[in-house]
Design a protein around this motif. Structure first.
Motif, short mmCIF file in Angstrom:
data_model
loop_
_atom_site.label_atom_id
_atom_site.label_comp_id
_atom_site.label_asym_id
_atom_site.label_seq_id
_atom_site.Cartn_x
_atom_site.Cartn_y
_atom_site.Cartn_z
N ILE A 1 0.83 -1.21 0.00
CA ILE A 1 0.00 0.00 0.00
C ILE A 1 0.86 1.26 0.00
O ILE A 1 0.60 2.21 -0.74
CB ILE A 1 -0.98 -0.02 1.20
CG1 ILE A 1 -2.02 -1.11 0.98
CG2 ILE A 1 -1.63 1.34 1.40
CD1 ILE A 1 -2.84 -1.46 2.22
N GLU A 2 1.93 1.27 0.79
CA GLU A 2 2.84 2.43 0.82
C GLU A 2 3.51 2.64 -0.53
O GLU A 2 3.59 3.77 -1.02
CB GLU A 2 3.91 2.24 1.90
CG GLU A 2 3.38 2.39 3.31
CD GLU A 2 4.40 1.98 4.38
OE1 GLU A 2 5.58 1.74 4.04
OE2 GLU A 2 3.99 1.89 5.54
N LYS A 3 4.01 1.57 -1.14
CA LYS A 3 4.67 1.68 -2.45
C LYS A 3 3.69 2.15 -3.51
O LYS A 3 4.01 2.99 -4.34
CB LYS A 3 5.29 0.34 -2.86
CG LYS A 3 6.55 0.02 -2.11
CD LYS A 3 7.12 -1.32 -2.52
CE LYS A 3 8.32 -1.65 -1.66
NZ LYS A 3 8.84 -3.00 -1.94
N LYS A 4 2.49 1.59 -3.50
CA LYS A 4 1.45 1.97 -4.46
C LYS A 4 1.14 3.46 -4.32
O LYS A 4 1.04 4.17 -5.32
CB LYS A 4 0.21 1.12 -4.21
CG LYS A 4 -0.87 1.28 -5.21
CD LYS A 4 -0.64 0.36 -6.36
CE LYS A 4 -1.87 0.32 -7.22
NZ LYS A 4 -1.60 -0.21 -8.53
N SER A 5 1.03 3.93 -3.09
CA SER A 5 0.74 5.33 -2.83
C SER A 5 1.86 6.23 -3.34
O SER A 5 1.61 7.27 -3.95
CB SER A 5 0.53 5.55 -1.33
OG SER A 5 0.34 6.90 -1.06
N ARG A 6 3.12 5.83 -3.09
CA ARG A 6 4.26 6.62 -3.57
C ARG A 6 4.27 6.70 -5.09
O ARG A 6 4.51 7.77 -5.65
CB ARG A 6 5.58 6.03 -3.07
CG ARG A 6 5.92 6.52 -1.66
CD ARG A 6 7.31 6.09 -1.26
NE ARG A 6 7.12 4.99 -0.31
CZ ARG A 6 7.83 3.88 -0.26
NH1 ARG A 6 8.83 3.69 -1.07
NH2 ARG A 6 7.57 2.95 0.61
N TRP A 7 4.02 5.59 -5.76
CA TRP A 7 4.01 5.60 -7.23
C TRP A 7 2.87 6.47 -7.76
O TRP A 7 3.04 7.18 -8.75
CB TRP A 7 3.91 4.19 -7.79
CG TRP A 7 5.26 3.53 -7.85
CD1 TRP A 7 5.69 2.47 -7.10
CD2 TRP A 7 6.36 3.90 -8.67
NE1 TRP A 7 6.99 2.17 -7.41
CE2 TRP A 7 7.43 3.02 -8.38
CE3 TRP A 7 6.57 4.89 -9.63
CZ2 TRP A 7 8.66 3.10 -9.01
CZ3 TRP A 7 7.81 4.97 -10.26
CH2 TRP A 7 8.83 4.08 -9.95
N GLU A 8 1.71 6.42 -7.10
CA GLU A 8 0.60 7.27 -7.53
C GLU A 8 0.97 8.74 -7.39
O GLU A 8 0.64 9.56 -8.26
CB GLU A 8 -0.66 6.94 -6.74
CG GLU A 8 -1.28 5.63 -7.16
CD GLU A 8 -2.43 5.19 -6.26
OE1 GLU A 8 -2.79 5.91 -5.31
OE2 GLU A 8 -2.98 4.10 -6.53
N THR A 9 1.68 9.09 -6.31
CA THR A 9 2.13 10.46 -6.12
C THR A 9 3.12 10.87 -7.21
O THR A 9 3.03 11.97 -7.77
CB THR A 9 2.79 10.61 -4.72
OG1 THR A 9 1.83 10.26 -3.72
CG2 THR A 9 3.27 12.02 -4.48
N ILE A 10 4.04 9.98 -7.52
CA ILE A 10 5.03 10.26 -8.57
C ILE A 10 4.35 10.47 -9.92
O ILE A 10 4.63 11.44 -10.63
CB ILE A 10 6.08 9.13 -8.65
CG1 ILE A 10 6.98 9.16 -7.41
CG2 ILE A 10 6.91 9.22 -9.94
CD1 ILE A 10 7.83 7.92 -7.23
#
Length: 81
Positions: A40-49
């Motif tokens: 979930i954290e990685k997915k959120s970071r990629w969405e932000t990027i």
């Protein structure tokens, strides 16, 4: 508050999960919870990027291809270090 859920895993995957949990001296549930949080954290970071990249390309003359080229350059420099 914790809630219990039932999840099905292929035997081979469950065996790997159990092997890692045992090696790290923790329960299967702890390992799966951490894996879910990490995902979930990685997915959120990629969405932000991607959101940032979308906004940047829409207000500047930078193309998506330019961004990918810059990423390749940074990765090449890291490998060379």
């Amino acid at each position: 508050m914790n809630q219990t859920v039932n999840i099905s895993f292929e035997k081979a995957l469950l065996k790997e999960i159990d092997k890692i949990a045992k090696k790290e001296h923790r329960s299967r549930s702890e390992l799966i919870r951490e894996a879910a949080r990490s995902y979930i954290e990685k997915k959120s970071r990629w969405e932000t990027i991607f959101s940032f990249a979308e906004k940047t390309t829409s207000i500047s003359k930078i193309s998506e291809e330019d961004i990918f080229e810059e990423i390749k350059k940074v990765r090449s420099r890291r490998k060379a270090s």
